[in-house]
Design an enzyme around this catalytic site. Structure first.
Site, short mmCIF file in Angstrom:
data_model
loop_
_atom_site.label_atom_id
_atom_site.label_comp_id
_atom_site.label_asym_id
_atom_site.label_seq_id
_atom_site.Cartn_x
_atom_site.Cartn_y
_atom_site.Cartn_z
N SER A 79 7.23 11.32 -16.44
CA SER A 79 8.50 10.50 -16.58
C SER A 79 8.78 10.53 -17.99
O SER A 79 10.01 10.21 -18.31
CB SER A 79 8.06 9.10 -16.25
OG SER A 79 7.08 8.24 -17.31
N GLY A 80 7.89 11.00 -19.07
CA GLY A 80 8.31 11.04 -20.65
C GLY A 80 8.24 9.66 -21.09
O GLY A 80 8.40 9.58 -22.24
N PRO A 137 3.76 13.00 -7.51
CA PRO A 137 4.83 13.89 -7.70
C PRO A 137 5.46 13.81 -9.14
O PRO A 137 5.95 14.79 -9.50
CB PRO A 137 5.92 13.74 -6.65
CG PRO A 137 5.75 12.41 -6.19
CD PRO A 137 4.28 11.99 -6.44
N TYR A 184 -7.51 0.87 -1.07
CA TYR A 184 -6.96 0.40 -1.85
C TYR A 184 -7.12 -1.01 -2.09
O TYR A 184 -6.54 -1.95 -1.18
CB TYR A 184 -5.38 0.88 -2.06
CG TYR A 184 -5.17 2.29 -1.87
CD1 TYR A 184 -6.14 3.19 -2.28
CD2 TYR A 184 -3.86 2.74 -1.05
CE1 TYR A 184 -5.83 4.69 -2.18
CE2 TYR A 184 -3.53 4.00 -0.89
CZ TYR A 184 -4.55 4.97 -1.45
OH TYR A 184 -4.37 6.28 -1.49
N HIS A 232 -9.24 10.71 4.51
CA HIS A 232 -8.98 10.70 3.01
C HIS A 232 -9.56 11.56 2.24
O HIS A 232 -9.03 12.31 1.34
CB HIS A 232 -9.27 9.20 2.52
CG HIS A 232 -8.68 8.57 1.40
ND1 HIS A 232 -8.43 7.40 0.90
CD2 HIS A 232 -7.84 9.48 0.29
CE1 HIS A 232 -7.57 7.30 -0.24
NE2 HIS A 232 -7.28 8.49 -0.40
N ARG A 266 1.23 11.49 -12.21
CA ARG A 266 0.62 9.86 -12.38
C ARG A 266 1.39 9.35 -13.56
O ARG A 266 1.13 8.43 -14.25
CB ARG A 266 -0.71 9.95 -12.81
CG ARG A 266 -1.51 10.57 -11.59
CD ARG A 266 -2.96 10.60 -11.88
NE ARG A 266 -3.67 11.33 -10.73
CZ ARG A 266 -3.94 10.72 -9.44
NH1 ARG A 266 -3.55 9.57 -9.20
NH2 ARG A 266 -4.57 11.77 -8.75
#
Length: 329
Positions: free
Chosen positions: A210-211, A203, A54, A122, A206
Site C-alpha cells: 500500500s505504501g 494480495p 481466527y 487450512h 500484508r
C-alpha cells in the site's frame, strides 16, 4: 462487482479476508468490522473468508452474527486444520478425519448456517495421509454440510492427491507482486490443468504494497512485527520495491494498493493461469472501498510489463512466515 469461477463455484471477482477483524493485525473494532462486512455486501464483494482459528473462534461468530438475515447474499468460506484451544494456544495441525467432522460441526454452529459454501483444509497435516483428510471432506459434501472443498498452501503433488478423492474447488495461498511462488512451483499449472480456481490471500503484501505502512507504528500484538519480510535489511530492500510500485501508481492516478490488487486480478486466466480471485483483508470501511475500486482499474500490457520490472518474481527479501515448515506440503 463482476464474478469469477472457482471450479464450479461462482464468486465475486474480489473477496474479503476477515481475519484481521479479530486477531493478528492489532486491536479490532467490532462495530467497524460489522460496518465493513455490510458495506462489502452492498458493493458486491460477497465472497467472505474466515477460519475457525481466527480469534480463535471469534471471527466465525462475528460473521455469523453480522450475516444474520443476509445469508443468501454471501458465498461463505471457512477453514479447519490449525487447531487451537479456547485460550488461544496452538495445538498443532490436525487433519484426522474425526477432527474434520468435529471442526465442521463447530464452524456451522458458530456461523449460524446449515451449510458452508467452501471449506478449506487450512494446512496439510504431515502425519495424516491427505487422502484420509479428503475422504472426510467428501463425506461432508455427501452429508450436505459443505458445498465445496478447498486446500491452502499445499504443494502441487498434494493438490493432485486430494483432487483424486474429492474435487478441489479452490487452492488458497499467498499471492501478490511480493509473493509469486504459485507461478513457479507448479501450483498454478496444476490448478489450470485440473480446472481448480485460485484464491489469493494477502494480495497487497500484508499491507506493505500500500505504501502507507510504517512498521514502527504497528501494535505490539501485530504479527507482522515478527515476520522476516518486515524486519531489518529485508524491510529496507522491500521498501525500495514498494517505492517503484507507488511511482507507477501515481502515474496511473490510483493508489499503490489499488495497483497491486489490479495486478493480481489481471493475472486471472492470463498466460495459462487459472481463475484468480484476491481476498484482500481489512477491518475498515475506507480501505474496503479503496480495494473494491481496484476492480475497475484496467491494466494494459505495458502496465503489466512495468510492474514486472518494478517488482520481479523472486525480488522480495525475507520469508513470508517465521516458520515455513507447514508451507507447500
Amino acid at each position: 462487482m463482476d464474478t469469477r469461477q472457482l471450479g464450479t463455484l461462482t464468486v465475486s471477482a474480489q473477496g474479503l479476508g476477515c481475519m484481521g477483524m479479530s486477531e493478528f493485525y492489532g486491536t479490532g473494532d467490532q462495530a467497524e468490522a460489522e460496518r465493513t462486512i455490510h458495506r462489502a455486501l452492498d458493493l458486491g464483494v460477497t465472497f467472505l473468508d474466515t477460519a475457525d482459528m481466527y480469534g480463535p473462534f471469534t471471527n466465525e461468530r462475528l460473521l455469523g452474527a453480522t450475516l444474520a438475515g443476509r445469508r443468501d447474499d454471501v458465498v461463505l468460506a471457512t477453514k479447519f486444520g490449525n487447531e487451537r484451544s479456547p485460550d488461544g494456544a496452538f495445538l498443532g495441525i490436525n487433519g484426522r478425519p474425526e477432527y474434520v467432522h468435529r471442526a465442521c460441526d463447530a464452524s456451522l454452529q458458530r456461523l449460524g448456517v446449515d451449510v458452508i459454501d467452501l471449506y478449506y483444509q487450512h494446512r496439510v497435516d504431515a502425519g495424516v495421509p491427505v487422502e484420509d483428510t479428503w475422504g472426510a471432506l467428501r463425506e461432508l459434501v455427501e452429508a450436505g454440510k459443505i458445498r465445496h472443498a478447498g486446500i491452502s498452501e499445499a504443494s502441487a503433488a498434494t493438490i493432485r492427491r486430494a483432487h483424486a478423492v474429492q474435487p478441489v474447488t479452490a487452492v488458497q495461498s499467498e499471492y501478490s507482486l511480493f509473493s509469486r511462488d504459485p507461478e513457479q512451483d507448479d501450483v498454478f499449472s496444476t490448478c489450470t490443468e485440473l480446472g481448480i480456481g485460485f484464491v489469493a490471500y494477502s494480495p497487497i503484501g500484508r499491507g506493505l504494497l500500500s505504501g502507507r505502512l510504517s512498521v514502527d507504528d504497528l501494535e505490539p500484538t501485530d504479527f507482522r512485527r515478527h515476520t522476516p519480510r518486515f524486519q531489518g535489511e529485508a524491510l529496507t530492500h522491500n521498501m525500495q520495491l514498494v517505492d517503484r510500485v507507488r511511482a507507477l501508481a501515481d502515474a496511473r492516478g490510483v493508489t499503490a494498493a489499488q495497483l497491486a490488487l489490479a495486478w493480481v486480478m489481471a493475472r486471472s486466466g492470463r498466460d495459462g493461469l487459472p481463475s484468480v480471485v484476491p481476498i484482500p483483508g481489512t477491518k475498515r470501511v475506507r480501505y474496503l472501498e479503496e480495494n473494491a475500486a481496484a476492480a475497475d482499474v484496467r491494466l494494459t500490457d505495458d502496465d503489466l510489463t512495468a510492474l514486472d520490472a518494478a517488482a520481479p518474481a523472486g525480488a522480495t527479501a525475507g520469508d513470508r512466515y517465521p516458520d515455513m515448515s507447514s508451507i507447500g506440503r
